[in-house]
Design a protein around this motif. Structure first.
Motif, PDB file in Angstrom:
ATOM      1  N   VAL A   1       0.873  -1.167   0.000  1.00 57.05           N
ATOM      2  CA  VAL A   1       0.000   0.000   0.000  1.00 57.05           C
ATOM      3  C   VAL A   1       0.915   1.222   0.000  1.00 57.05           C
ATOM      4  N   ALA A   2       0.912   1.966  -1.101  1.00 59.01           N
ATOM      5  CA  ALA A   2       1.797   3.109  -1.283  1.00 59.01           C
ATOM      6  C   ALA A   2       1.032   4.405  -1.048  1.00 59.01           C
TER       7      ALA A   2
ATOM      8  N   PHE B   1       6.517   1.479   6.568  1.00 58.90           N
ATOM      9  CA  PHE B   1       7.719   2.195   6.129  1.00 58.90           C
ATOM     10  C   PHE B   1       7.455   3.685   6.020  1.00 58.90           C
ATOM     11  N   ASP B   2       8.489   4.480   6.312  1.00 58.98           N
ATOM     12  CA  ASP B   2       8.462   5.913   6.062  1.00 58.98           C
ATOM     13  C   ASP B   2       9.677   6.229   5.206  1.00 58.98           C
ATOM     14  N   MET B   3       9.452   6.578   3.952  1.00 60.78           N
ATOM     15  CA  MET B   3      10.537   6.799   2.999  1.00 60.78           C
ATOM     16  C   MET B   3      10.941   8.259   2.878  1.00 60.78           C
ATOM     17  N   TYR B   4      10.467   9.086   3.789  1.00 60.55           N
ATOM     18  CA  TYR B   4      10.731  10.530   3.728  1.00 60.55           C
ATOM     19  C   TYR B   4      12.225  10.837   3.657  1.00 60.55           C
ATOM     20  N   ARG B   5      13.024  10.106   4.415  1.00 56.72           N
ATOM     21  CA  ARG B   5      14.452  10.390   4.488  1.00 56.72           C
ATOM     22  C   ARG B   5      15.282   9.662   3.421  1.00 56.72           C
TER      23      ARG B   5
ATOM     24  N   ALA C   1       3.092  -1.124   4.152  1.00 58.97           N
ATOM     25  CA  ALA C   1       2.465   0.194   4.042  1.00 58.97           C
ATOM     26  C   ALA C   1       3.590   1.211   3.923  1.00 58.97           C
ATOM     27  N   VAL C   2       3.630   1.952   2.824  1.00 62.01           N
ATOM     28  CA  VAL C   2       4.776   2.791   2.492  1.00 62.01           C
ATOM     29  C   VAL C   2       4.368   4.258   2.424  1.00 62.01           C
ATOM     30  N   GLU C   3       4.750   5.021   3.449  1.00 67.99           N
ATOM     31  CA  GLU C   3       4.534   6.463   3.425  1.00 67.99           C
ATOM     32  C   GLU C   3       5.630   7.124   2.603  1.00 67.99           C
TER      33      GLU C   3
END
Length: 143
Positions: free
Chosen positions: A30-31, A78-82, A105-107
């Motif tokens: 889930v993106a 997941f949090d891909m912000y960085r 689940a990918v933020e």
């Protein structure tokens, strides 16, 4: 086909996440896209609840990924912000998570878009006409 939902607060956003969770299968991704504070983590809380996970769900901003077990399926949040590119995703073991039979689940998925495969469920969350309203667009599954 995209579905558009209107949420008038975090509780409704979580409820939509619970509804989506009922449709998820092992290996689903889930993106999420949406600005800071849009409600991506609230939606993920609903996913966890819908999967039967009792743990408190928090944003993995500094840890990159939080793992939640004990439900119908594991949830990898997941949090891909960085992250600056998709290559960094593979450095943290992305492929291993996909093979573990849970839901990813990918933020901030736009930061790793090239690593996301066809079949990814896409959830875009935007601010609505008032502070707590959100316009949530879901593609890839009927909710």
């Amino acid at each position: 086909m995209a579905q558009i939902h209107v949420s008038d607060g975090p509780e409704q956003t979580e409820a939509l996440g619970r509804r989506l969770a009922a449709r998820l299968r092992p290996g689903d991704v889930v993106a999420f896209t949406g600005e800071l504070g849009a409600g991506k983590t609230a939606f993920t809380r609903g996913l966890a609840q819908g999967l039967g996970i009792l743990e408190r769900v928090t944003s993995p901003t500094f840890t990159i990924v939080n793992e939640y077990e004990g439900g119908r399926l594991p949830l990898f949040h997941f949090d891909m912000y960085r992250l600056s590119c998709a290559g960094e995703l593979f450095d943290i073991g992305w492929e291993d998570y996909l093979l573990r039979g849970g839901v990813c689940a990918v933020e901030w998925s736009e930061n790793v878009a090239s690593a996301l495969e066809e079949g990814t469920i896409r959830v875009d969350i935007r601010r609505g006409t008032h502070d707590s309203q959100r316009i949530i667009t879901i593609e890839g599954v009927e909710v």
